[in-house]
Design an enzyme around this catalytic site. Structure first.
Site, PDB file in Angstrom:
ATOM      1  CB  SER A   1      -6.219  -2.095  -4.328  1.00 18.58           C
ATOM      2  OG  SER A   1      -6.698  -2.230  -3.639  1.00 18.58           O
TER       3      SER A   1
ATOM      4  CG  ASN B   1      -4.783   3.816  -4.092  1.00 20.28           C
ATOM      5  OD1 ASN B   1      -5.996   2.720  -3.702  1.00 20.28           O
ATOM      6  ND2 ASN B   1      -3.830   3.622  -3.320  1.00 20.28           N
TER       7      ASN B   1
ATOM      8  CE1 TYR C   1       0.698   2.540  -5.498  1.00 23.14           C
ATOM      9  CE2 TYR C   1       2.491   3.825  -3.880  1.00 23.14           C
ATOM     10  CZ  TYR C   1       0.926   3.708  -4.993  1.00 23.14           C
ATOM     11  OH  TYR C   1      -0.168   4.850  -4.199  1.00 23.14           O
TER      12      TYR C   1
ATOM     13  CD  GLN D   1      -8.247   3.851   8.667  1.00 23.94           C
ATOM     14  OE1 GLN D   1      -9.371   3.259   8.430  1.00 23.94           O
ATOM     15  NE2 GLN D   1      -6.820   3.932   7.639  1.00 23.94           N
TER      16      GLN D   1
ATOM     17  CB  SER E   1      -8.605   1.663  -2.616  1.00 23.48           C
ATOM     18  OG  SER E   1      -6.697   1.799  -2.683  1.00 23.48           O
ATOM     19  CG  HIS E   2     -10.825   3.635   2.649  1.00 24.30           C
ATOM     20  ND1 HIS E   2     -11.256   3.661   3.855  1.00 24.30           N
ATOM     21  CD2 HIS E   2      -9.301   4.138   3.515  1.00 24.30           C
ATOM     22  CE1 HIS E   2     -10.050   3.664   4.660  1.00 24.30           C
ATOM     23  NE2 HIS E   2      -9.049   3.798   4.020  1.00 24.30           N
ATOM     24  CG  ASN E   3     -10.509  -1.945  -2.706  1.00 26.12           C
ATOM     25  OD1 ASN E   3     -11.029  -0.889  -2.263  1.00 26.12           O
ATOM     26  ND2 ASN E   3      -9.864  -1.992  -2.815  1.00 26.12           N
ATOM     27  CG  HIS E   4      -8.432  -5.525   2.506  1.00 24.73           C
ATOM     28  ND1 HIS E   4      -8.668  -4.900   0.733  1.00 24.73           N
ATOM     29  CD2 HIS E   4      -7.306  -6.321   3.050  1.00 24.73           C
ATOM     30  CE1 HIS E   4      -7.159  -6.164   0.164  1.00 24.73           C
ATOM     31  NE2 HIS E   4      -7.244  -6.661   1.484  1.00 24.73           N
TER      32      HIS E   4
ATOM     33  CG  HIS F   1      -2.552   1.085   1.144  1.00 18.51           C
ATOM     34  ND1 HIS F   1      -3.392   1.128   0.006  1.00 18.51           N
ATOM     35  CD2 HIS F   1      -2.360   2.205   1.041  1.00 18.51           C
ATOM     36  CE1 HIS F   1      -4.295   1.805   0.310  1.00 18.51           C
ATOM     37  NE2 HIS F   1      -3.383   2.749   1.378  1.00 18.51           N
TER      38      HIS F   1
END
Length: 720
Positions: free
Chosen positions: A529, A527, A51, A239, A93-96, A48
């Site tokens: 991911s 970004n 890279y 968060q 991304s804020h996938n997880h 993250h």
């Protein structure tokens, strides 16, 4: 003195580091790391932040052009929009986090991307979201969709920025790993952009914003790992956001920037205090010393490890001009936000972290950022797709009704009506069109925004799928009257240690790069991911492309709303390509055949033609998923008038050949339009007309009111 855990192979693995990487750390330090140092390396060397699996390929992307002020490497990209103004934008991304805790995961995704923009001195003017969920029938999908949409709305609406577009898709590959990609853009003066590179030795390092807590500790490492049946254990790494604090933080930063106090500034996102301090030092060629006892905390007894890896939201780090300390503190006191000098820049290549006089970490700073591992992962090219199996005969009317009422192609109004898309009073074209459009406040200019990718194409043929994602973004901007300027990418893939997945990544990058070059849409931010997998099952390759375009005048806007007396004209060549089509997927549950191939020269020519024709046409709409039939029906719904198309044939009506548009115009304007097409070599054909109360495809007819109700009702029925 805090007793730190023993560093064991299990602890190293839990921090996302391989045995080889840990050995590399020992060789670099000439000793074993402390527990806090292990956490810092874990944060900075994960996918993250570093890279490490993608850097080699990201360097091949075109990132420059006369319109580019700042390309990749900063908090966000910056492009020139004329008149001394710049547009700052990025997608991330804020996938997880969103899969683990949908509301807060999505909300803090919005908060993080907004900070990336206003950290650079820009005032946010627009957001978008590209969302991918599992099958509607999957037991988690309903709660994920509702939680994510609520989280986006709760944060963005409170902060006060319009959400003007995006994507929504459903596919079984996302059952165990949804994607939440957040985009934000802001306006700034072109000569007042703020960067993150520290400069000057002995300059104060200042902590700004909200207090630090234990929420999000280890979040960056979690975001670089696959999911398994221990997913619930990861909930504490998500968060918690506070949009009202973020709003105050933005206003305080903007006021502070006007004082001349800021040397450099960086938001605390992934890996929190660690990443922000290291990146500022690395970019400026300096070291950093931190004294953690000076960091404002909202919880007692926090360890150095927790403070360095906390991802508490609404925080910034700044290098300050020392003579402006009192002025800067007064600004943050006014906005009731924390302001604390927590360290200083130093000349040595050193990241020194102390707490109450005890050294908790003493590391070469370059080893954490500039010298992080870089891998050339083995990869396999994706095998050529087999020919598509024969398609049964279909009823065109029934097929259209099935498509337009499916969750993938129904109206998204149920989603975007939960967002404030008119706040700030500059939204000119709201969500639901080819592109959302926002006026540049106080001017007659406007900016268009879109987000695009077709993951089925990317799996079948990564190179063509990568091209198509950029090309469709280009078409959406052109269909709205905007001149495409630049792009940001959010590259969502599975496990890069699997050669076939890495091959998808490499192929998509090749296609994206080729399209950005020909279409003059450089990548200026983005970004990556990776590890979007659960129990070894990966998502479809989903390299989302966010794109921006400029309209010199709001009078140049082209809408997708025809008049009832208009004729219908098709731009571009139709071969009837049905491989990997929406028709196959939605009606037959099939994903076979090759992706449609993209002629980039034709894309550019046809898009420029549509923009040149704006004075002759009433409306335009690009053709993508669902082909001609779906696009014509969407125009009919928007215009509240029927449409008739004489020609029949499954490939003609539902094929997904690229580079095509539908135009609505008065019949009297057709000769002039045809002359322009002939002059530029653009294929053009009159294929039908608007009017009446039905949608007619050859001999098949559907009442417009039935189609409209089906289109608007699908998502509320599934999730409302």
């Amino acid at each position: 003195m805090t007793i730190e855990p023993e560093i064991t192979p299990a602890l190293i693995e839990a921090h996302g580091l391989s045995a080889d990487e840990y050995d590399r750390i020992i060789r670099r330090l000439n000793r074993a790391p402390t527990y806090t140092e292990l956490g810092i390396f874990s944060a900075m060397w994960n996918e993250h932040c570093s890279y490490k699996s993608s850097k080699k390929w990201l360097r091949t992307l075109p990132t420059t052009g006369p319109q580019v002020i700042c390309g990749p490497g900063e908090n966000a990209g910056v492009v020139d929009i004329g008149d001394g103004q710049a547009l700052v934008f990025k997608m991330e991304s804020h996938n997880h986090p969103s899969y683990i805790e949908p509301h807060q995961g999505a909300a803090t995704g919005i908060g993080g991307i907004l900070r990336d923009v206003f950290t650079m001195g820009a005032r946010p003017i627009a957001t978008m979201n590209a969302l991918s969920f599992g099958e509607v029938s999957h037991p988690k999908t309903r709660s994920l969709v509702n939680g994510v949409v609520e989280g986006i709305g709760a944060y963005g609406n409170c902060f006060g920025v319009p959400n003007i577009g995006g994507e929504l898709r459903f596919h079984k590959s996302y059952n165990g790993n949804c994607l939440v990609n957040a985009f934000a853009a802001g306006l700034a003066d072109a000569d007042k952009i703020f960067y993150s590179a520290a400069s000057g030795v002995g300059m104060p390092v200042v902590y700004l914003g909200a207090k630090t807590g234990r929420d999000g500790v280890g979040g960056a490492t979690m975001a670089s790992a696959e999911f398994d049946d221990s997913i619930e254990d990861k909930r504490p790494t998500v968060q918690v956001g506070d949009p009202f604090t973020e709003k105050r933080l933005m206003e305080a930063c903007q006021e502070l920037m006007r004082t001349g106090a800021v040397i450099s500034i960086q938001d605390m996102g992934a890996a929190g205090l660690t990443c922000s301090a290291v990146e500022m030092g690395d970019k400026g060629g300096l070291g950093v010393r931190l004294d953690l006892e000076k960091v404002p905390c909202r919880e007692t007894g926090m360890t150095a490890y927790e403070m360095m890896l906390s991802e508490s939201q609404e925080r910034m780090l700044m290098v300050l001009r020392p003579e402006k300390e009192a002025v800067a503190k007064a600004v943050f006191d006014k906005w009731d936000l924390d302001f604390a000098i927590v360290g200083e820049t130093i000349a040595e290549d050193r990241f020194l972290v102390c707490m109450n006089g005890e050294v908790k970490a003493d590391l070469p700073l370059k080893a954490l950022s500039g010298d992080a591992p870089e891998y050339d992962r083995p990869w396999l090219p994706t095998a050529a797709a087999a020919d598509m199996a024969e398609l049964p005969q279909i009823d065109a009317a029934a097929a259209l009704l099935s498509l337009i009422s499916s969750p993938n192609y129904a109206s998204r109004a149920w989603v975007w009506e939960q967002y404030d898309h008119t706040v700030m009073a500059d939204t000119l074209v709201r969500p639901g069109s080819d592109a959302g459009i926002v006026r540049v406040h106080g001017t007659n200019k406007a900016i268009a925004f879109t987000s695009d990718v077709t993951p089925r194409y990317c799996r079948a043929n990564p190179v063509e799928g990568g091209k198509q994602a950029v090309a469709e973004a280009f078409r959406n901007l052109c269909a709205s009257g905007a001149r495409p300027l630049a792009t940001t990418d959010n590259l969502n893939f599975g496990n890069p240690q699997k050669p076939e997945i890495m091959g998808q990544f490499v192929g998509c990058i090749e296609g994206i790069g080729a399209a950005c070059l020909v279409l003059d849409m450089p990548i200026v931010s983005g970004n990556v991911s990776l590890y979007n997998e659960t129990d070894g099952r990966g998502i479809l390759p989903t390299p989302t492309i966010g794109a921006v375009g400029l309209l010199d005048s709001v009078e140049d806007i082209i809408r997708a709303v025809p008049d009832s007396a208009d004729i219908l004209v098709l731009v571009g060549e139709t071969q009837g390509h049905l491989g990997q089509s929406a028709l196959l997927a939605e009606l037959f549950g099939r994903e076979d055949g090759d992706a449609p191939h993209v002629d980039l020269g034709a894309e550019r020519r046809n898009g420029e033609f549509v923009r040149a024709a704006r004075g002759l046409i009433t409306a335009a709409h690009d053709l993508a998923d669902g082909g001609l039939a779906l696009a014509a029906a969407e125009m009919a719904i928007a215009g509240k008038c029927g449409v008739s198309i004489a020609q029949t044939g499954t490939g003609y009506l539902f094929g997904e050949d690229q580079g095509r548009y539908l135009l609505a115009l008065p019949a009297d304007n057709l000769p002039e339009l045809a002359a322009l097409a002939a002059e530029t070599g653009v294929p053009l054909a009159e294929i039908g007309a608007f009017g009446g109360e039905n949608i007619t495809l050859g001999t098949a007819t559907l009442p417009l009111n039935i189609v409209t109700a089906a289109h608007r009702g699908a998502l509320p029925q599934a999730f409302g």
